[in-house]
Design a protein around this motif. Sequence first.
Motif, PDB file in Angstrom:
ATOM      1  N   TYR A  30      29.463  25.039  26.051  1.00 15.31           N
ATOM      2  CA  TYR A  30      28.528  26.130  26.264  1.00 15.31           C
ATOM      3  C   TYR A  30      27.930  25.639  27.678  1.00 15.31           C
ATOM      4  CZ  TYR A  30      25.220  23.002  24.069  1.00 15.31           C
ATOM      5  OH  TYR A  30      24.629  22.062  23.545  1.00 15.31           O
ATOM      6  N   GLY A  31      27.117  26.708  28.152  1.00 19.18           N
ATOM      7  CA  GLY A  31      26.785  26.769  29.456  1.00 19.18           C
ATOM      8  C   GLY A  31      26.064  25.246  29.839  1.00 19.18           C
ATOM      9  N   LEU A  54      31.436  31.409  35.502  1.00 22.72           N
ATOM     10  CA  LEU A  54      32.084  31.529  34.182  1.00 22.72           C
ATOM     11  C   LEU A  54      32.449  32.891  34.031  1.00 22.72           C
ATOM     12  CD1 LEU A  54      29.724  29.061  32.041  1.00 22.72           C
ATOM     13  CD2 LEU A  54      32.035  28.747  32.457  1.00 22.72           C
ATOM     14  N   ARG A  55      31.525  33.966  34.102  1.00 23.24           N
ATOM     15  CA  ARG A  55      31.843  35.378  34.023  1.00 23.24           C
ATOM     16  C   ARG A  55      33.124  35.523  34.724  1.00 23.24           C
ATOM     17  NH1 ARG A  55      26.516  35.776  33.390  1.00 23.24           N
ATOM     18  NH2 ARG A  55      25.826  36.640  35.536  1.00 23.24           N
ATOM     19  N   ASP A  68      29.417  31.193  18.881  1.00 23.63           N
ATOM     20  CA  ASP A  68      29.083  30.399  17.623  1.00 23.63           C
ATOM     21  C   ASP A  68      27.870  30.622  17.181  1.00 23.63           C
ATOM     22  OD1 ASP A  68      28.986  28.432  15.608  1.00 23.63           O
ATOM     23  OD2 ASP A  68      29.057  26.724  17.001  1.00 23.63           O
ATOM     24  N   THR A  69      28.009  31.353  15.962  1.00 22.53           N
ATOM     25  CA  THR A  69      26.557  31.752  15.331  1.00 22.53           C
ATOM     26  C   THR A  69      26.179  30.742  14.173  1.00 22.53           C
ATOM     27  OG1 THR A  69      27.818  33.585  14.039  1.00 22.53           O
ATOM     28  CG2 THR A  69      26.787  34.163  16.119  1.00 22.53           C
ATOM     29  N   THR A  70      26.831  29.655  14.108  1.00 20.96           N
ATOM     30  CA  THR A  70      26.669  28.857  12.818  1.00 20.96           C
ATOM     31  C   THR A  70      25.308  28.086  13.142  1.00 20.96           C
ATOM     32  OG1 THR A  70      27.960  27.130  13.711  1.00 20.96           O
ATOM     33  CG2 THR A  70      28.962  28.714  12.201  1.00 20.96           C
ATOM     34  N   PRO A  74      22.472  31.086  18.568  1.00 24.17           N
ATOM     35  CA  PRO A  74      23.883  31.549  18.693  1.00 24.17           C
ATOM     36  C   PRO A  74      24.206  30.833  20.200  1.00 24.17           C
ATOM     37  CG  PRO A  74      22.557  33.285  18.161  1.00 24.17           C
ATOM     38  CD  PRO A  74      21.809  32.192  18.243  1.00 24.17           C
ATOM     39  N   ARG A  75      25.376  30.296  20.315  1.00 23.46           N
ATOM     40  CA  ARG A  75      25.779  29.586  21.812  1.00 23.46           C
ATOM     41  C   ARG A  75      27.199  30.486  21.972  1.00 23.46           C
ATOM     42  NH1 ARG A  75      24.167  23.700  20.703  1.00 23.46           N
ATOM     43  NH2 ARG A  75      22.263  23.475  21.431  1.00 23.46           N
ATOM     44  N   LYS A  76      27.415  30.709  23.360  1.00 23.77           N
ATOM     45  CA  LYS A  76      28.627  31.213  23.905  1.00 23.77           C
ATOM     46  C   LYS A  76      29.474  30.121  24.441  1.00 23.77           C
ATOM     47  CE  LYS A  76      30.495  35.151  26.316  1.00 23.77           C
ATOM     48  NZ  LYS A  76      30.153  36.176  27.195  1.00 23.77           N
ATOM     49  N   TYR A  77      30.684  29.780  23.897  1.00 29.25           N
ATOM     50  CA  TYR A  77      31.554  28.691  24.213  1.00 29.25           C
ATOM     51  C   TYR A  77      32.516  29.396  25.139  1.00 29.25           C
ATOM     52  CZ  TYR A  77      29.206  25.085  21.106  1.00 29.25           C
ATOM     53  OH  TYR A  77      28.717  24.396  20.560  1.00 29.25           O
TER      54      TYR A  77
END
Length: 115
Positions: A30-31, A54-55, A68-70, A74-77
């Motif tokens: 993630y970032g 990244l975009r 990942d919302t666990t 939440p994190r964007k990988y």
Amino acid sequence: MSNLLNSFITELRRGTLTLAVLSQLRVPQYGYSLVQILEKSNIVIDQSTLYPLLRRLEKQDLVVSSWDTTESRPRKYYVLSEYGKEILEQLMKEWEKTSRELYILLKGEEGDAPN
């Protein structure tokens, strides 16, 4: 440092940052984790540079992302796509070749440069 020198340094870093980021996305990151990994290697990248990069890589189909919302936050990988892996391999070969050639040129005063 002069503005001209800063401009040249920025130019040099621009391409190398893309290669550095791609090289670290063989496994999902993630970032913020990416920023930390790069900083450990003394490669400083601002978040205002990283996220647009990244975009762009995602738009070019080199990287895929997932949420990942666990966790509580939440994190964007991001991780390399199959195409991204192929491109990274080619870029690494080109980087090594160019680095060797440039090294020879920079040492040129010793007469090591090829004819």
